[in-house]
Design a protein around this motif. Structure first.
Motif, PDB file in Angstrom:
ATOM      1  N   PRO A  38       0.948  -1.135   0.126  1.00  0.00           N
ATOM      2  CA  PRO A  38      -0.121  -0.148  -0.082  1.00  0.00           C
ATOM      3  C   PRO A  38       0.803   1.211  -0.162  1.00  0.00           C
ATOM      4  N   ASP A  39       2.029   1.303   0.091  1.00  0.00           N
ATOM      5  CA  ASP A  39       2.811   2.526   0.414  1.00  0.00           C
ATOM      6  C   ASP A  39       2.653   3.448  -0.790  1.00  0.00           C
ATOM      7  N   GLN A  40       2.763   3.000  -2.040  1.00  0.00           N
ATOM      8  CA  GLN A  40       2.671   3.888  -3.151  1.00  0.00           C
ATOM      9  C   GLN A  40       1.359   4.093  -3.759  1.00  0.00           C
ATOM     10  N   VAL A  41       0.528   3.381  -2.919  1.00  0.00           N
ATOM     11  CA  VAL A  41      -1.090   3.584  -3.752  1.00  0.00           C
ATOM     12  C   VAL A  41      -1.466   4.971  -3.694  1.00  0.00           C
ATOM     13  N   LEU A  42      -1.456   5.725  -2.461  1.00  0.00           N
ATOM     14  CA  LEU A  42      -2.283   6.985  -2.323  1.00  0.00           C
ATOM     15  C   LEU A  42      -1.377   7.976  -3.629  1.00  0.00           C
ATOM     16  N   GLU A  43      -0.236   7.835  -3.452  1.00  0.00           N
ATOM     17  CA  GLU A  43       0.579   8.978  -4.535  1.00  0.00           C
ATOM     18  C   GLU A  43      -0.016   8.743  -5.947  1.00  0.00           C
ATOM     19  N   ALA A  44       0.037   6.965  -6.310  1.00  0.00           N
ATOM     20  CA  ALA A  44      -0.555   6.728  -7.609  1.00  0.00           C
ATOM     21  C   ALA A  44      -1.841   7.251  -7.928  1.00  0.00           C
ATOM     22  N   VAL A  45      -2.773   7.098  -7.080  1.00  0.00           N
ATOM     23  CA  VAL A  45      -4.238   7.587  -7.051  1.00  0.00           C
ATOM     24  C   VAL A  45      -4.368   9.374  -7.262  1.00  0.00           C
ATOM     25  N   ASN A  46      -3.346   9.763  -6.490  1.00  0.00           N
ATOM     26  CA  ASN A  46      -3.217  11.392  -6.682  1.00  0.00           C
ATOM     27  C   ASN A  46      -2.705  11.378  -8.292  1.00  0.00           C
ATOM     28  N   ASP A  47      -1.988  11.154  -8.598  1.00  0.00           N
ATOM     29  CA  ASP A  47      -1.560  11.129  -9.911  1.00  0.00           C
ATOM     30  C   ASP A  47      -2.319  11.076 -11.122  1.00  0.00           C
ATOM     31  N   SER A  48      -2.829   9.946 -10.857  1.00  0.00           N
ATOM     32  CA  SER A  48      -3.796   9.093 -12.239  1.00  0.00           C
ATOM     33  C   SER A  48      -5.404   9.371 -11.999  1.00  0.00           C
ATOM     34  N   VAL A  49      -5.704   9.462 -10.855  1.00  0.00           N
ATOM     35  CA  VAL A  49      -7.315   9.462 -10.326  1.00  0.00           C
ATOM     36  C   VAL A  49      -8.086   8.361 -11.203  1.00  0.00           C
ATOM     37  N   PRO A  50      -7.639   7.009 -10.915  1.00  0.00           N
ATOM     38  CA  PRO A  50      -8.773   5.850 -11.541  1.00  0.00           C
ATOM     39  C   PRO A  50     -10.217   5.967 -11.479  1.00  0.00           C
ATOM     40  N   ASP A  51     -10.833   5.290 -12.247  1.00  0.00           N
ATOM     41  CA  ASP A  51     -12.149   5.452 -11.985  1.00  0.00           C
ATOM     42  C   ASP A  51     -12.637   4.454 -10.789  1.00  0.00           C
ATOM     43  N   LEU A  52     -11.726   3.217 -10.611  1.00  0.00           N
ATOM     44  CA  LEU A  52     -12.194   2.493  -9.593  1.00  0.00           C
ATOM     45  C   LEU A  52     -10.810   1.701  -8.922  1.00  0.00           C
ATOM     46  N   VAL A  53     -10.751   1.432  -7.818  1.00  0.00           N
ATOM     47  CA  VAL A  53      -9.672   0.713  -6.991  1.00  0.00           C
ATOM     48  C   VAL A  53     -10.329  -0.398  -6.359  1.00  0.00           C
ATOM     49  N   LEU A  54      -9.718  -1.592  -6.822  1.00  0.00           N
ATOM     50  CA  LEU A  54     -10.080  -2.968  -6.171  1.00  0.00           C
ATOM     51  C   LEU A  54      -8.979  -3.138  -5.149  1.00  0.00           C
ATOM     52  N   LEU A  55      -9.380  -3.298  -3.806  1.00  0.00           N
ATOM     53  CA  LEU A  55      -8.289  -3.180  -2.773  1.00  0.00           C
ATOM     54  C   LEU A  55      -8.503  -4.355  -1.610  1.00  0.00           C
ATOM     55  N   ASP A  56      -7.642  -4.942  -1.277  1.00  0.00           N
ATOM     56  CA  ASP A  56      -7.555  -5.968  -0.462  1.00  0.00           C
ATOM     57  C   ASP A  56      -7.848  -5.553   0.831  1.00  0.00           C
ATOM     58  N   LEU A  57      -8.195  -5.958   1.807  1.00  0.00           N
ATOM     59  CA  LEU A  57      -8.441  -5.714   3.036  1.00  0.00           C
ATOM     60  C   LEU A  57      -7.237  -6.011   4.251  1.00  0.00           C
ATOM     61  N   HIS A  58      -6.509  -6.933   3.785  1.00  0.00           N
ATOM     62  CA  HIS A  58      -5.529  -7.265   4.854  1.00  0.00           C
ATOM     63  C   HIS A  58      -3.984  -7.356   4.035  1.00  0.00           C
ATOM     64  N   MET A  59      -3.370  -6.190   4.214  1.00  0.00           N
ATOM     65  CA  MET A  59      -1.896  -6.083   3.449  1.00  0.00           C
ATOM     66  C   MET A  59      -0.769  -5.814   4.354  1.00  0.00           C
ATOM     67  N   PRO A  60       0.471  -5.897   4.143  1.00  0.00           N
ATOM     68  CA  PRO A  60       1.277  -5.690   5.066  1.00  0.00           C
ATOM     69  C   PRO A  60       1.626  -4.050   5.134  1.00  0.00           C
ATOM     70  N   GLY A  61       1.755  -3.629   6.198  1.00  0.00           N
ATOM     71  CA  GLY A  61       2.080  -2.312   6.355  1.00  0.00           C
ATOM     72  C   GLY A  61       0.994  -1.463   6.981  1.00  0.00           C
ATOM     73  N   GLN A  62      -0.142  -1.531   6.131  1.00  0.00           N
ATOM     74  CA  GLN A  62      -1.290  -0.812   6.162  1.00  0.00           C
ATOM     75  C   GLN A  62      -2.436  -1.365   5.911  1.00  0.00           C
ATOM     76  N   SER A  63      -3.493  -1.325   6.538  1.00  0.00           N
ATOM     77  CA  SER A  63      -4.728  -2.194   6.275  1.00  0.00           C
ATOM     78  C   SER A  63      -5.397  -1.522   4.977  1.00  0.00           C
ATOM     79  N   GLY A  64      -6.470  -2.313   4.318  1.00  0.00           N
ATOM     80  CA  GLY A  64      -7.307  -1.788   3.237  1.00  0.00           C
ATOM     81  C   GLY A  64      -8.245  -0.716   3.642  1.00  0.00           C
ATOM     82  N   LEU A  65      -8.546  -0.813   5.040  1.00  0.00           N
ATOM     83  CA  LEU A  65      -9.644   0.094   5.404  1.00  0.00           C
ATOM     84  C   LEU A  65      -8.727   1.301   5.799  1.00  0.00           C
TER      85      LEU A  65
END
Length: 232
Positions: A38-65
């Protein structure tokens, strides 16, 4: 038909690859980015603003929630669907409270995943029958805890059987259309008002019914049948 730009976030590469192939082969979805952390996801969303994000709930470092909340705070228009192995009603309730447009289990049939995503993009309820049962269990669990004097930081269904008496005529009409699965845009068309006015009614309904998101409102309507005289 315009392609829907999708970002995948899941730490299991084989599962992520399978979902990407499913979406690409559909001819409607275009996977623009994939992330295992999840580390780089927020920056990538800021840059590209996708229509849809499919997101797992349990991930290392930061939860999907946590990531869901961060995305929604910065880009409320980006649709986020949790794609997870967790069938815990608490996780479902938390995801809805934080603004997720849908909640799908990883063992859902591939064709049903595509159908559900299409429904979500059309503004319809992003929960299948199994998730509706989980939601009902979550609401029942919250009611039980409230009856014992304990509280939860999530929504609860109104305890007063005459809750609908607090709604205005337009709010009641909006709720009826939501119960029939209509999106805000279609509700606006049926009621002869603007999308923004529908959003005002929805916001008021959320406040009066102690709910937190439109999806949670739509799900609540499905688990709490409206009284016959709601429009009286």
């Amino acid at each position: 038909m315009t392609d829907v730009n999708v970002m995948l976030v899941d730490d299991h590469p084989l599962f992520r690859r399978g979902v990407a192939e499913l979406l690409q082969d559909s001819g409607h979805f275009r996977v623009t980015a994939q992330f295992s952390h999840p580390d780089q996801v927020l920056e990538a969303v800021n840059d590209s603003v996708p229509d849809l994000v499919l997101l797992d709930l349990h991930m290392p470092g930061q939860s999907g929630l946590e990531l869901l909340q961060a995305i929604k705070e910065r880009h409320s228009g980006v649709k986020v669907v949790m794609l997870t192995a967790s069938d815990d009603p608490t996780h479902l309730m938390d995801a809805l409270r934080l603004g997720a447009e849908g909640y799908l289990l990883k063992d859902t049939e591939p064709g049903l995943i595509l159908e559900r995503l299409e429904s979500i993009l059309n503004g319809q309820l992003g929960l299948d029958d199994e998730m509706m049962l989980l939601l009902r269990e979550g609401l029942r669990r919250q009611d039980s805890l409230q009856d014992t004097g304990r509280s939860l930081p999530t929504s609860a269904s109104p305890a007063d059987e005459h809750w609908y008496a607090t709604l205005t005529e337009r709010e009641r009409e909006t709720l009826v259309w939501i119960s029939r699965g209509l999106s805000n845009k279609l509700i606006a068309r049926e009621m002869g008002i603007s999308d923004s006015t529908v959003k005002v009614y929805v916001k008021s309904l959320l406040r009066k019914l102690h709910l937190h998101s439109r999806l949670e409102l739509a799900a609540w309507v499905h688990t709490n049948p409206l009284p016959d005289n709601i429009l009286c």
